[in-house]
Design an enzyme around this catalytic site. Structure first.
Site, PDB file in Angstrom:
ATOM      1  N   GLU A 167      -2.986  -5.366  13.344  1.00  0.00           N
ATOM      2  CA  GLU A 167      -2.561  -6.557  12.615  1.00  0.00           C
ATOM      3  C   GLU A 167      -3.169  -7.804  13.254  1.00  0.00           C
ATOM      4  OE1 GLU A 167      -0.309  -6.454  10.070  1.00  0.00           O
ATOM      5  OE2 GLU A 167       0.210  -4.326  10.222  1.00  0.00           O
TER       6      GLU A 167
ATOM      7  N   GLY B 149      -9.135  -3.537  10.454  1.00  0.00           N
ATOM      8  CA  GLY B 149      -7.848  -3.341   9.785  1.00  0.00           C
ATOM      9  C   GLY B 149      -6.962  -2.313  10.468  1.00  0.00           C
TER      10      GLY B 149
ATOM     11  N   GLU C  56      12.694   9.763   7.070  1.00  0.00           N
ATOM     12  CA  GLU C  56      11.627  10.540   7.721  1.00  0.00           C
ATOM     13  C   GLU C  56      10.383   9.696   7.963  1.00  0.00           C
ATOM     14  OE1 GLU C  56      10.210  12.897   9.754  1.00  0.00           O
ATOM     15  OE2 GLU C  56      11.325  14.395   8.609  1.00  0.00           O
TER      16      GLU C  56
ATOM     17  N   LYS D 161      10.916   3.530  16.903  1.00  0.00           N
ATOM     18  CA  LYS D 161      10.842   4.945  16.536  1.00  0.00           C
ATOM     19  C   LYS D 161      11.524   5.816  17.594  1.00  0.00           C
ATOM     20  CE  LYS D 161       6.445   3.984  14.240  1.00  0.00           C
ATOM     21  NZ  LYS D 161       4.988   3.920  14.491  1.00  0.00           N
TER      22      LYS D 161
ATOM     23  N   ILE E  60       4.344  12.890   9.660  1.00  0.00           N
ATOM     24  CA  ILE E  60       4.785  14.078  10.408  1.00  0.00           C
ATOM     25  C   ILE E  60       6.272  14.318  10.172  1.00  0.00           C
ATOM     26  CG2 ILE E  60       4.843  15.177  12.667  1.00  0.00           C
ATOM     27  CD1 ILE E  60       2.890  13.013  13.657  1.00  0.00           C
TER      28      ILE E  60
ATOM     29  N   THR F 255       0.829  -1.210   0.000  1.00  0.00           N
ATOM     30  CA  THR F 255       0.000   0.000   0.000  1.00  0.00           C
ATOM     31  C   THR F 255       0.863   1.261   0.000  1.00  0.00           C
ATOM     32  OG1 THR F 255      -0.153  -0.121   2.400  1.00  0.00           O
ATOM     33  CG2 THR F 255      -1.978  -1.056   1.154  1.00  0.00           C
TER      34      THR F 255
ATOM     35  N   GLY G 262      -0.556   4.868   7.346  1.00  0.00           N
ATOM     36  CA  GLY G 262      -1.420   4.994   6.174  1.00  0.00           C
ATOM     37  C   GLY G 262      -0.591   5.280   4.946  1.00  0.00           C
TER      38      GLY G 262
ATOM     39  N   LYS H 252      11.409   1.408   9.981  1.00  0.00           N
ATOM     40  CA  LYS H 252      11.876   1.768  11.326  1.00  0.00           C
ATOM     41  C   LYS H 252      12.678   0.658  11.986  1.00  0.00           C
ATOM     42  CE  LYS H 252       7.824   2.129  10.912  1.00  0.00           C
ATOM     43  NZ  LYS H 252       6.408   2.445  10.740  1.00  0.00           N
TER      44      LYS H 252
END
Lengths: 449, 449
Positions: free
Chosen positions: B197, B194, B136, B212, B143, B19, B314, B112
């Site tokens: 997971e 969804g 990033e 992160k 963000i 995605t 997303g 990550k």
């Protein structure tokens, strides 16, 4: 600047040694080691200039050359960057800026008024000269929002950019909210505490926010900066009873700068720019921004909603943004023709923009009337709404006691359904000659989620 | 890359077409014009690779070369940047990353786990090779917080960096808050929709947030990335009754990643890194971050508190961050030795860090016990607190009905005064063998304003 110089100190001259200027000196001294690690080279203040050499500013200036005339700073061969912290849209600050660019110096400023009025011309000169011009500190104090828009959100078409851009107004509105006190009382307290200027016009009439909004809009949309096209209202007419009324309807009142590109058939970008006391839904992130804090929202077509929040003023936050610009220059400025344009896109490639017709803008609005307490007044108001095609979602009439009036008037507040703003304007025109209405009605638009 | 190439297209190869990969293609196609204006040159996707060539991804791949083996992408002469969207801390993603850098390609990733485990090594190789490595999108989705820390807040010594780094956990906790439902029910719903997971371990046990956090901490403090030193708790044991209890005390519960440099006498930076369900005071900006939103706070010694908020996951937001990195490379990467190091400071100059002793960390804590409903239990608990030198600020005992237990146990919740965490640990040790306690006690620390 040659590449060989990249480990040499970047040499700075500061014009203006008020609280922000002293803050910049303090920051550069306090954080010298970490700044050098992050830049790969040190920052070195070489020369300073201000009006009064003798004044105690709490920082030791003995290591820096002094110039009585700040326009002598760009003439110095030992200076790479001019930092302007004098203020004022024209006059000495602008003279300094032009001379800095003409003499091949980088130029960093916190001066929102000058950038709003003269930014495009300065940028054009800077692009020709191949020098950086930066103004992160001009918008929202310490918040790196210009960088966030220019670079962080660079992949997005920005749909709206808006936010709380004036800390004084936000302090006044959120204090009115917390205490129930009226505007004039809170303003007087804010002045006594130094949160508001003796002449607060620039802040409370929205001019300061409009300066910042016009800069943000240009960066966000890639359009020519057009400060004169910002419609500007302030907060003088907001009553404690408006805030109470908004609260009961699920809103808080915040002075926002709002910019968006309106869809248009002719392919020209129509830019909507307004500073206005908006009703903000309580579940919107801006509703929780209290006190002197600033916050900016950018909505992009892929990233969705981004929020940047922090201190919008003060010597420390402003110095942080000024020095962030200087660090970028220290890292990136290597030769004269490779530096990013001040507005991210070269001035010659910015889109022209035509101010959008506010009347076509669609939204919900809050209308507040002060009226005589007598039969038939509500019928008169609602008939005008009907005749102007304004659909009312909710309406509340308060007794004289809760209306905040001292002439026995009562308050009628209504929220409209979404519709064209021009219809609301038309309704007020229909009521212009009514002798039931005892004070000029107040319209506040409602922020769309 | 020579300067002459700066108006040439920057040529990209994408590995991974899930995605996010499809989102990156969609973004680059949809926003091509504005990206070219902002970069000064176009981005051009040249080649792609994924497992299944035939799968319909909703984007047209016919214009791009296809490689069955993604490690062939860095061998292509017609590619400048490798974009890795495969995932996984080791294996093919890491092989690809190393080969990209070795072959002189720029490398952009949203991975990550790989950066947390192998970021320092990759950065070292990238610095030797003079190629950019950017990530990033690996932290907080869309963000631009890595940019915000590296550049926007670069002038500051950062005191703390912390935030809501996992959208799944925040969705679960804020839904528990809104509905009063228990963890397992909300998790099941989130999985059905969804938002979580099928195997939610990485999210709800805090591992994703820890990846992160370790990246943020390295950038913020200029210390070597040390993922193994992050103390990690998840949210499995948080009860609806804990949330109700926290609410009555003026807090919400949020899974936070928290990093700070602890003061130490020996001059070595002691780094405190913890992922943990914190009690957040309701007047803290993070208390208003609901649903799958992420938010990061950085506190600097001049700028004060900065907040960055937006979508943490997303395809659109992640693609926005990936392409922001690519745009930076298009703007800045001109010759091999001038590009910023991946962690802002060269790896060889990052400070070593020694994990801080958690026991010395001072703060307030929330302790929750499930106990038998019989005389003397409260005396036993409070005696242990006294003996361990834990001072109790407030204590509430709930009846069995309000305790969320199904064995007749009752809930005792207390909030301590500020003190050393080691004392709380000691108190729990004193109670370890108590047969009054029917379930393992839960400790949640309280975020200091």
């Amino acid at each position: 600047m040659s590449e060989a110089m990249k480990t040499e100190p970047l040499r700075l001259a500061l014009a203006g040694l008020g609280t922000v200027g002293a803050g910049v000196i303090r920051l550069i001294e306090t954080n010298a080691d970490l700044i050098e690690r992050r830049c790969g080279r040190p920052l070195r203040i070489v020369a300073v200039s201000a009006r009064d050499r003798g004044k105690d500013r709490g920082v030791d200036l003995s290591g820096y050359a002094w110039e009585d005339d700040m326009t002598a700073l760009p003439e110095r061969d030992d200076v790479d960057v001019i930092v302007e912290l004098v203020g004022g849209s024209d006059g000495p600050a602008l003279t300094l800026a032009r001379k800095a660019v003409a003499n091949g110096k980088a130029f960093v400023t916190a001066n929102k008024a000058m950038i709003a009025h003269h930014g495009l011309g300065l940028a054009r000169d800077a692009e020709s000269a191949g020098v950086p011009v930066r103004f992160e500190a001009a918008v929202a104090g310490g918040i790196p929002v210009i960088k966030g828009l220019r670079e962080g959100a660079a992949a997005n078409e920005i749909e709206r950019v808006y936010g709380i851009l004036n800390g004084t107004c936000n302090y006044i509105l959120s204090t009115m909210e917390d205490t129930g006190a009226d505007f004039s009382k809170v303003l007087a307290e804010a002045q006594a505490m130094g949160y508001a200027e003796a002449d607060p016009t620039f802040d409370i009439d929205g001019i300061d926010a409009a300066h910042k909004l016009s800069i943000l809009a240009s960066i966000a949309f890639g359009t020519e900066l057009d400060f004169a096209a910002v419609t500007t209202d302030g907060i003088r007419r907001v009553l404690a009873s408006d805030i109470a009324q908004a609260d009961s309807l699920g809103y808080v009142i915040r002075l926002l700068g709002m910019a968006r590109v309106e869809p248009s058939a002719d392919g020209v970008k129509h830019l909507f720019q307004r500073v206005h006391p908006y009703l903000v839904p309580k579940d919107h992130p801006l509703a929780h921004v209290d006190g002197a804090t600033n916050a900016v929202v950018a909505e992009g077509n892929f990233v969705g909603r981004l929020l940047f929040q922090g201190a919008g003023a003060g010597d420390g936050p402003t110095a942080s943004a000024v020095v962030a610009d200087i660090i970028d220059i220290a890292r990136l400025w290597e030769s004269e023709n490779e530096i990013d344009p001040p507005f991210s896109i070269p001035v010659s490639e910015l889109d022209a923009n035509v101010p959008a017709e506010t009347g076509n803008h669609r939204g919900k609005a809050y209308l507040r009337f002060m009226v005589n307490d007598r039969p038939g007044v509500l019928a008169e108001l609602t008939a005008a709404m009907r005749d102007a095609n304004v659909s009312i979602e909710s309406l509340i009439q308060k007794g004289a006691k809760d209306s905040g009036s001292d002439d026995g008037s009562v308050m009628v507040a209504m929220v409209t359904h979404e519709g064209e703003e021009g219809c609301v304007t038309r309704a007020l025109e229909l009521l212009a000659d009514s002798d039931s209405i005892t004070a000029e009605p107040l319209v506040m638009h409602i922020l769309r989620q």
